[in-house]
Structure formats: structure tokens, C-alpha cells
Design a protein around this motif. Structure first.
Motif, short mmCIF file in Angstrom:
data_model
loop_
_atom_site.label_atom_id
_atom_site.label_comp_id
_atom_site.label_asym_id
_atom_site.label_seq_id
_atom_site.Cartn_x
_atom_site.Cartn_y
_atom_site.Cartn_z
N GLY A 120 0.97 -1.05 -0.41
CA GLY A 120 0.28 0.21 0.05
C GLY A 120 0.79 1.49 -0.29
O GLY A 120 0.31 2.36 -0.71
N VAL A 121 1.92 1.36 0.88
CA VAL A 121 2.86 2.14 0.99
C VAL A 121 3.37 2.48 -0.92
O VAL A 121 3.75 3.40 -1.51
N GLN A 122 3.96 1.69 -1.70
CA GLN A 122 4.78 1.61 -2.59
C GLN A 122 3.67 2.31 -4.12
O GLN A 122 3.67 3.17 -4.33
N LEU A 123 1.85 1.65 -3.35
CA LEU A 123 0.75 2.06 -4.35
C LEU A 123 0.76 3.85 -4.02
O LEU A 123 0.12 4.41 -4.95
N ALA A 124 0.80 4.10 -2.73
CA ALA A 124 0.59 5.85 -2.16
C ALA A 124 1.50 6.61 -3.09
O ALA A 124 1.23 7.24 -3.56
#
Ligand code: ATP
Ligand code: MG
Length: 423
Positions: A342-346
Motif C-alpha cells: 500500500g505504501v508503494q501504491l501511494a
């Protein structure tokens, strides 16, 4: 338990829920000023007390009773700036910006005056100030009023009235003051104590009285407008013609005087009836005498300052305030892998959508608790990224303000869809 320490009376915190409106105001003004070729200057908040005594003048309200003055550890008398013009001229002289050249400058920041706090009147307040140096004609006076007019338009403020007057030259004013003092002496019974005191020190300021009992005696007073020399009259008429040509409405107010001695010719104020007694949101004028008074060569100058708290109070009533952006998205993540991914997606979304306002949930928590935080963040949508989404290469988008159902979106299409939703 010890009592909590509170902010100083008349000095306000500006909280995160209020700052978007401040930023909108400041960004709009800054943008207009840079489009007119004005450059920002930043001065210290503290100056030698002497600077304000010499520029604003000993017999003004500001210097007489409003300044925050204290001794520095080495014994110098220092003052928290009550306004910005003095420091701007001081800086201009110190850095050789004023002699034989044209400058268009602006600044912003807190100002300090020990006044009785009330709505629209604080002890720390904020101004954006604008000054031009080296130009003596009415064209630059016009330019500055057009700037203010455009600022109100771009802020979406209406109902402001432009009041205009001329104070003539220092010589014309000296001659007029004799007439005025004679006149007030002839009706001394009608003057209040404050005005009787000002009769000696600053008789023009009597015209500016806020005492309703003195309305008659002030309105019968001779006006400076009727005692101007040809050059001052021409300056004023050219300015008025320029405003007419630009379609800017104004009211000539012969009672409009600025308290400060260094003003010459043009003075103006933008006023509203919507803020009670504190109705002036912007005030300015020509001050051809100041640079010399502070030790420089004679340099014509004109400037104005707007009071940001009063403009904010007006903006708060309007539509703009309701349309201000807050957070777009709050990313909810369930499960360890989703959390990492999720952090990468953000970060990818932030790369692709530079204006996106996205909060990523921190501190873990269950579905319910994350949604609570999402709601509290005021975001418009929650992005949901859990094990199912991860497995399917999808993300859930759920409106948080009652604008429809959750939808599942392919990762590859996510940025495009968000761009559409937040446009
Ligand atoms: P007023 O007559 O309201 O005291 P002023 O003539 O002292 O105003 P200026 O020195 O011309 O004010 O300052 C320019 C603008 O700054 C004012 O028109 C007003 O909008 C704002 N301003 C001045 N003093 C204060 C204050 N104490 N609190 C909030 N805003 C202020
Ligand atoms: Mg004042």
C-alpha cells in the motif's frame, strides 16, 4: 495541577481548519502581485524603536500608545513592528534599492499593536503590504488601486467600496491646517477631549474621529480638496480619470485622512459595512516625504496594506470558503502484505497525480478503526487495499460523504479514475 498557559490576549492561533482559507488568500494576493511585477521583500519583525518614531511620528496613535517596545539586553530600545512601511524603507535605504531607480515591492507578515482586542482588531495581526518607489505620477497610484481591485475580484469578494481623497503636498497641508485649527477653535465647545488635544498635535486627525457627537462639527469643516495647488489637483484628477476609464467605482471622501505625517496627495481605503466598526480592509496612499525623513534622498513612493484578518472574516461568509480543498483520499490497508504494498501504491499515485492529497493510514488497526480515522480526516474517498484486492490487482474506492457505493477498480486504471473523481 498547574493552570495551562494561554496565548496572549489579542494574539490568536490560526488552526489547521482555518489555514486553507489563509493559504487561498495569500496565494491569490501573491499571484496577482507577481503578475504586476512586484517582488517580495522580507524584513525582520523587530526594528529599532527610533525607526518608528521617526517615520510614523511621535504624535500618532501608534507611537503614542500602541507599540510593543522593550529594551534589548544591550540597552537598545526595540519595537515589534506595528506596520511594514518603515522597515521596508529602512531596508531599501540600507541596501541601496531606492536611489534613482524604480522599485515595486511587497511583504507580508505579523504586525503588533497594543489595542483593545475586538472583532477585526487584534494585538498581533497580519498584513500584506505593497510599496512602489521612484515614481511620482498618478499612473502608479492607479496601478496599485487596480491591483487591489483585481485581488478582490480573484478572491470573489464583492461589496467593497473604494474611498478616495487627496492630502495635497506638505506645504498645502500646512496652510490648510491653519484654516482648520481656526475653524475648530471657533467651535471648540463641540470638540471632545481627544480632539482638543489633537488640535495642537495633529488637527487633521480630528477629521477622522469616530465620535458620532462630532459629526456636525466635522462635516462643516473646510476641506483640503478646496485648497489644493494646481499640480496636486491635476494629480488627483488624472487618477480619478484613470479609475473611470478602468471602470473602478469610487467615492471621494474628503474626511479620509491617514494618521501618518508622511502622506502626500493620494489616500485611499477599501471599506465594507459587513464588519461593524472595523470596516477598513485595505488602506494606502502616497508618501513622498518618508524616504527623505528617514535619511534618504527625496524619493516619491506610494503603497498600501491590507488587513488579512478582516479579509478572512469576509471570505468566511462567502462561497469560496466552502469550496476549499481538503483531503482527497485516505488509504485503508488490511493485512501485512497489503500494508507494505500500500505504501508503494501511494507513492506511485503521488508520482502520477502531483496535486493529489492522500493520507496513508498509520498505526495499523482494524477495518472499523481505520474507517473512523478516514472519516475524521475529512477525506472525500477511502481507498481500500486488503488481501482480496491484493490478490485481484484491485483497489476499492468508497465515497465517505454519501456520494454513492463502493466500487472495485483495476490497479492499472486507478490513477485515471482518481484524477476524474478529484478534478
Ligand atoms: P484602524 O483605523 O482600523 O485602526 P489603521 O488606520 O490603524 O486602522 P493601518 O495602519 O492603515 O490601519 O493598517 C492597514 C490595515 O491593517 C487596516 O486597514 C486594517 O485592515 C488592518 N489593521 C490595522 N490595525 C489592525 C488591528 N489591530 N487588527 C487587525 N487588523 C488591523
Ligand atoms: Mg489603528
Amino acid at each position: 495541577m498547574a493552570k495551562n498557559i494561554q496565548a496572549i490576549r489579542g494574539m490568536k492561533d490560526i488552526l489547521p481548519e482555518q489555514t486553507p482559507l489563509w493559504q487561498f488568500l495569500e496565494d491569490t494576493v501573491r499571484s496577482v502581485l507577481s503578475r504586476y511585477g512586484y517582488g517580495e521583500i522580507r524584513m525582520p519583525i523587530v526594528e529599532l524603536t527610533e525607526l518608528f518614531k521617526r517615520s510614523i511620528g511621535e504624535v500618532t496613535d501608534i507611537v503614542e500608545k500602541e507599540m510593543y517596545t522593550f529594551d534589548d539586553r544591550n540597552g537598545d530600545s526595540l519595537t515589534l513592528r506595528p506596520e511594514g512601511t518603515a522597515g521596508c524603507v529602512r531596508a531599501g535605504l540600507e541596501h541601496g534599492l531606492l536611489f534613482n531607480q524604480v522599485q515595486r515591492l511587497w511583504y507580508r507578515g505579523p504586525m503588533f499593536r497594543h489595542e483593545r482586542p475586538q472583532k477585526g482588531r487584534y494585538r498581533q495581526f497580519h498584513q500584506i503590504g505593497v510599496e512602489s518607489f521612484g515614481l511620482e505620477g498618478p499612473d502608479v497610484d492607479l496601478e496599485q488601486i487596480l491591483i487591489t481591485h483585481r485581488i478582490w475580484r480573484e478572491l470573489g469578494l464583492d461589496g467593497l467600496e473604494l474611498q478616495l481623497n487627496t492630502l495635497g503636498t506638505a506645504e498645502e497641508r500646512t496652510a490648510y491646517k491653519v484654516l482648520l485649527v481656526d475653524y475648530f477653535r471657533s467651535r471648540i465647545d463641540e470638540l471632545d477631549a481627544d480632539s482638543r488635544r489633537r488640535l495642537e498635535s495633529n488637527p487633521l486627525r480630528i477629521l477622522d474621529t469616530k465620535n458620532p457627537d462630532m459629526a456636525a462639527v466635522v462635516s462643516d469643516a473646510p476641506t483640503l480638496m478646496d485648497h489644493l495647488g494646481d499640480a496636486s489637483r491635476a494629480h488627483f484628477e488624472t487618477l480619478c480619470a484613470g479609475l473611470d476609464a478602468a471602470g473602478v467605482a469610487y467615492v471621494i471622501n474628503p474626511r479620509l485622512v491617514r494618521g501618518l505625517d508622511y502622506y502626500a496627495r493620494t489616500v485611499f481605503e477599501w471599506v465594507t459595512t459587513r464588519l461593524g466598526a472595523q470596516g477598513t480592509v485595505c488602506a494606502g496612499g502616497r508618501y513622498d516625504g518618508l524616504v527623505k525623513q528617514l535619511g534618504g534622498r527625496p524619493t516619491p513612493a506610494v503603497g498600501f496594506a491590507m488587513g488579512l484578518e478582516r479579509l478572512i472574516a469576509l471570505l468566511e461568509e462567502g462561497e469560496t470558503a466552502k469550496r476549499l480543498p481538503s483531503v482527497d483520499l485516505y488509504l485503508v490497508m488490511m493485512g501485512e502484505t497489503a500494508q507494505r504494498e500500500g505504501v508503494q501504491l501511494a507513492e506511485r499515485l503521488r508520482d502520477e497525480l502531483p496535486d493529489l492529497r492522500l493520507i496513508v493510514n498509520c498505526g495499523g488497526g482494524g477495518f472499523k478503526s481505520q474507517f473512523k480515522k478516514a472519516d475524521k480526516s475529512n477525506a472525500r474517498y477511502a481507498l481500500i487495499f486488503g488481501d482480496d484486492e491484493l490478490a485481484n490487482g484491485e483497489v476499492g474506492i468508497k465515497p465517505l460523504r454519501g456520494e454513492g457505493e463502493q466500487q472495485q477498480v483495476k490497479l492499472s486504471e486507478l490513477a485515471g479514475i482518481i484524477a476524474g473523481l478529484t478534478a
